[in-house]
Design an enzyme around this catalytic site. Structure first.
Site, PDB file in Angstrom:
ATOM      1  N   CYS A 121       0.982  -1.071  -0.263  1.00  0.00           N
ATOM      2  CA  CYS A 121       0.511   0.011  -0.071  1.00  0.00           C
ATOM      3  C   CYS A 121       0.600   1.323  -0.037  1.00  0.00           C
ATOM      4  O   CYS A 121       0.666   1.907  -0.245  1.00  0.00           O
ATOM      5  CB  CYS A 121      -1.325  -0.113   1.526  1.00  0.00           C
ATOM      6  SG  CYS A 121      -2.142  -0.960   1.446  1.00  0.00           S
TER       7      CYS A 121
ATOM      8  N   ASN B 249      -9.687  -0.283  -0.203  1.00  0.00           N
ATOM      9  CA  ASN B 249      -8.584  -0.084  -0.284  1.00  0.00           C
ATOM     10  C   ASN B 249      -8.222  -1.055  -1.239  1.00  0.00           C
ATOM     11  O   ASN B 249      -8.045  -1.871  -1.657  1.00  0.00           O
ATOM     12  CB  ASN B 249      -8.380  -1.616   1.116  1.00  0.00           C
ATOM     13  CG  ASN B 249      -6.292  -0.986   0.897  1.00  0.00           C
ATOM     14  OD1 ASN B 249      -5.863  -1.008   0.008  1.00  0.00           O
ATOM     15  ND2 ASN B 249      -6.289  -1.810   2.518  1.00  0.00           N
TER      16      ASN B 249
ATOM     17  N   HIS C  80      -3.743   7.218   2.434  1.00  0.00           N
ATOM     18  CA  HIS C  80      -3.894   5.750   2.062  1.00  0.00           C
ATOM     19  C   HIS C  80      -5.665   5.337   2.322  1.00  0.00           C
ATOM     20  O   HIS C  80      -5.641   6.008   3.628  1.00  0.00           O
ATOM     21  CB  HIS C  80      -2.617   4.608   2.184  1.00  0.00           C
ATOM     22  CG  HIS C  80      -3.600   3.533   1.798  1.00  0.00           C
ATOM     23  ND1 HIS C  80      -4.218   2.491   0.939  1.00  0.00           N
ATOM     24  CD2 HIS C  80      -3.343   2.170   3.025  1.00  0.00           C
ATOM     25  CE1 HIS C  80      -4.446   1.615   0.576  1.00  0.00           C
ATOM     26  NE2 HIS C  80      -3.891   1.224   1.842  1.00  0.00           N
TER      27      HIS C  80
HETATM   28  N1  COA Z   1     -18.845  -9.549   8.823  1.00  0.00           N
HETATM   29  C1  COA Z   1     -18.997  -9.308  10.161  1.00  0.00           C
HETATM   30  N2  COA Z   1     -18.402  -9.445  11.145  1.00  0.00           N
HETATM   31  C2  COA Z   1     -17.316  -9.719  10.887  1.00  0.00           C
HETATM   32  C3  COA Z   1     -16.166  -9.417   9.303  1.00  0.00           C
HETATM   33  C4  COA Z   1     -17.397  -8.953   8.398  1.00  0.00           C
HETATM   34  N3  COA Z   1     -17.012  -8.093   7.069  1.00  0.00           N
HETATM   35  N4  COA Z   1     -15.160  -9.826   9.722  1.00  0.00           N
HETATM   36  C5  COA Z   1     -14.714  -9.888  11.186  1.00  0.00           C
HETATM   37  N5  COA Z   1     -16.175 -10.328  11.327  1.00  0.00           N
HETATM   38  C6  COA Z   1     -16.160 -10.151  12.874  1.00  0.00           C
HETATM   39  C7  COA Z   1     -15.124 -11.190  13.641  1.00  0.00           C
HETATM   40  O1  COA Z   1     -15.408 -12.297  13.299  1.00  0.00           O
HETATM   41  C8  COA Z   1     -15.409 -10.700  14.963  1.00  0.00           C
HETATM   42  O2  COA Z   1     -16.093 -11.207  15.955  1.00  0.00           O
HETATM   43  P1  COA Z   1     -15.596 -12.352  17.263  1.00  0.00           P
HETATM   44  O3  COA Z   1     -16.057 -10.814  17.731  1.00  0.00           O
HETATM   45  O4  COA Z   1     -17.747 -13.136  17.042  1.00  0.00           O
HETATM   46  O5  COA Z   1     -14.923 -13.187  17.010  1.00  0.00           O
HETATM   47  C9  COA Z   1     -15.284  -9.358  14.835  1.00  0.00           C
HETATM   48  O6  COA Z   1     -16.211  -9.281  14.012  1.00  0.00           O
HETATM   49  C10 COA Z   1     -14.537  -8.795  15.749  1.00  0.00           C
HETATM   50  O7  COA Z   1     -13.854  -8.467  14.751  1.00  0.00           O
HETATM   51  P2  COA Z   1     -12.524  -7.780  15.017  1.00  0.00           P
HETATM   52  O8  COA Z   1     -11.488  -8.067  13.625  1.00  0.00           O
HETATM   53  O9  COA Z   1     -11.312  -7.347  16.083  1.00  0.00           O
HETATM   54  O10 COA Z   1     -13.101  -6.234  14.017  1.00  0.00           O
HETATM   55  P3  COA Z   1     -12.193  -5.261  13.576  1.00  0.00           P
HETATM   56  O11 COA Z   1     -12.658  -4.016  14.314  1.00  0.00           O
HETATM   57  O12 COA Z   1     -10.222  -4.548  14.067  1.00  0.00           O
HETATM   58  O13 COA Z   1     -12.147  -4.603  12.512  1.00  0.00           O
HETATM   59  C11 COA Z   1     -10.361  -4.849  10.147  1.00  0.00           C
HETATM   60  C12 COA Z   1     -11.435  -5.748  11.162  1.00  0.00           C
HETATM   61  C13 COA Z   1     -10.056  -6.024   9.288  1.00  0.00           C
HETATM   62  C14 COA Z   1     -11.732  -4.026   9.581  1.00  0.00           C
HETATM   63  C15 COA Z   1      -9.827  -3.677  11.046  1.00  0.00           C
HETATM   64  O14 COA Z   1      -9.177  -5.078  12.005  1.00  0.00           O
HETATM   65  C16 COA Z   1      -9.105  -3.212   9.961  1.00  0.00           C
HETATM   66  O15 COA Z   1      -8.962  -2.586   9.133  1.00  0.00           O
HETATM   67  N6  COA Z   1      -7.766  -3.436  10.195  1.00  0.00           N
HETATM   68  C17 COA Z   1      -7.008  -3.236   9.364  1.00  0.00           C
HETATM   69  C18 COA Z   1      -6.296  -3.222   8.385  1.00  0.00           C
HETATM   70  C19 COA Z   1      -6.065  -2.352   7.226  1.00  0.00           C
HETATM   71  O16 COA Z   1      -6.270  -1.575   6.847  1.00  0.00           O
HETATM   72  N7  COA Z   1      -4.907  -3.717   6.697  1.00  0.00           N
HETATM   73  C20 COA Z   1      -4.251  -2.961   5.368  1.00  0.00           C
HETATM   74  C21 COA Z   1      -3.264  -1.576   5.839  1.00  0.00           C
HETATM   75  S1  COA Z   1      -2.454  -1.170   3.865  1.00  0.00           S
END
Ligand code: COA
Length: 332
Positions: free
Chosen positions: A119, A289, A259
């Site tokens: 990214c 993204n 980004h």
């Molecule tokens: N739909 C519904 N539920 C979902 C889901 C989806 N698409 N994806 C994950 N969940 C659930 C998980 O299973 C988890 O359930 P649980 O509590 O029963 O285990 C819950 O939602 C929370 O998951 P978590 O991973 O803690 O959520 P989060 O708030 O961290 O959000 C992301 C997840 C991926 C959106 C977030 O971590 C993120 O954007 N991270 C940065 C990623 C990124 O940008 N990376 C690239 C950098 S360039």
């Protein structure tokens, strides 16, 4: 190679972008995985993303973005000295996608290569282009960020597939003698954290085989939660250091173009910095993204929307796989 000159600055003389026609909304995703529009919007800010046609590869998207930038710059492809493409989803692992863009542009004179910094790739490319121009090595450079992330997306993995999209953005950089252009770039990486965001299969570590495909090793794997926390801290430091290096105050910044990975990362970083969201460019709701394409698409939209004026200070920042993170300060 051109003769070295004093005090050259790399100036972005035009921008362009291209996104595939097909729109995939959160509601479309609800039909294929256990998720909801509400969850995706609240946790990421994304409403929809673009998905490339099966016949489209990264070089096709890059070519369209490049054509649009060339048109706006009012120059011919033959005037380019160098083509750089930032991508992690090139058409093939060999040759470089930049060479395929060169072929599409129908030019032979320019040099061409790819940059892989996930990214942060566009900003790594911008830093390379800036150095080449400052050194006098090249006068006119095409830099494109292009990704077809839908090809490395596991459509059964709801933690990643809701985040990603396809697209391309391009800029043309030219050597200029005035005080406008790229003021500074800053590149950072921490290879010890490579496994937070990676595609394990298809390279020399795990060459493609029936086994790697069966184990879905050709798809992107991400530890989203850990990445999120590191990103916010790293980006805050990056912006602070970039401003300090250029002796600028946050109040002098007209626009921050981050980004577009997650709206919550953008908001948390802005909050920690103390910059209001009306000076932060956001378009993640439309594209998700798009990795290396995200900043050049955002930059192109900001220019077209009239949000950047001559003489404005704008700051670009990105974070991604590697881990890598990077910034660029520009006086427009
Ligand atoms: N739909 C519904 N539920 C979902 C889901 C989806 N698409 N994806 C994950 N969940 C659930 C998980 O299973 C988890 O359930 P649980 O509590 O029963 O285990 C819950 O939602 C929370 O998951 P978590 O991973 O803690 O959520 P989060 O708030 O961290 O959000 C992301 C997840 C991926 C959106 C977030 O971590 C993120 O954007 N991270 C940065 C990623 C990124 O940008 N990376 C690239 C950098 S360039």
């Amino acid at each position: 190679m051109h003769r070295r000159r004093q005090q050259l600055r790399a100036k972005i003389i035009a921008t362009g972008s291209y996104v595939p026609e097909r729109v995939m909304s959160n509601f479309d995703l609800e039909k294929i995985i256990d998720t909801s529009d509400e969850w995706i919007r609240e946790r990421t800010g994304i409403r929809e993303r673009r998905i490339a046609h099966e016949k489209e590869a990264a070089s096709d998207l890059a070519y369209e973005a490049a054509k649009s930038a060339l048109k706006r710059a009012d120059i011919k492809a033959g005037d380019l000295d160098l083509i750089i493409v930032a991508t992690v989803t090139g058409d093939m692992s060999l040759p470089a996608t930049a060479c395929l863009v060169q072929e599409k542009l129908g030019i032979k004179k320019a040099a061409a290569f790819d940059v892989n910094a996930a990214c942060s790739g566009f900003l790594y490319g911008l830093s390379i282009a800036d150095s080449f121009i400052k050194s006098g090595a090249y006068k006119r450079i095409l830099l494109v960020g292009a990704e077809v992330l839908s090809r490395i997306t596991d459509w059964e993995d709801r933690t990643t597939c809701v985040l990603l999209g396809d697209g391309a953005g391009a800029v043309i950089l030219e050597a200029a003698d005035d005080d406008r252009g790229i003021m500074s770039t800053r590149l950072m990486s921490d290879g010890s954290l490579w496994d937070l965001l990676h595609v394990p299969g298809g390279g020399s570590r795990h060459p493609a085989s029936k086994e790697t495909v069966k184990k879905k090793m050709h798809y992107l794997k991400m530890k989203g939660n850990e990445t999120f926390k590191i990103a916010v801290r790293a980006l805050e430091n990056l912006v602070v250091e970039t401003l300090k290096e250029n002796k600028l105050k946050l109040s002098q910044l007209s626009l921050l173009i981050p980004h577009q990975a997650n709206l919550r990362i953008i908001q948390a970083t802005s909050e920690r910095l103390g910059i209001s969201m009306d000076r932060v460019f956001v378009n993640i709701e439309k594209y998700g993204n798009t990795s290396a394409a995200s900043i050049p698409i955002a930059l192109d939209e900001a220019v077209r929307q009239g949000r950047i004026r001559d003489g404005d200070y704008i700051l670009l920042e990105a974070f991604g796989g590697g881990l890598t993170w990077a910034s660029a300060l520009i006086k427009w």
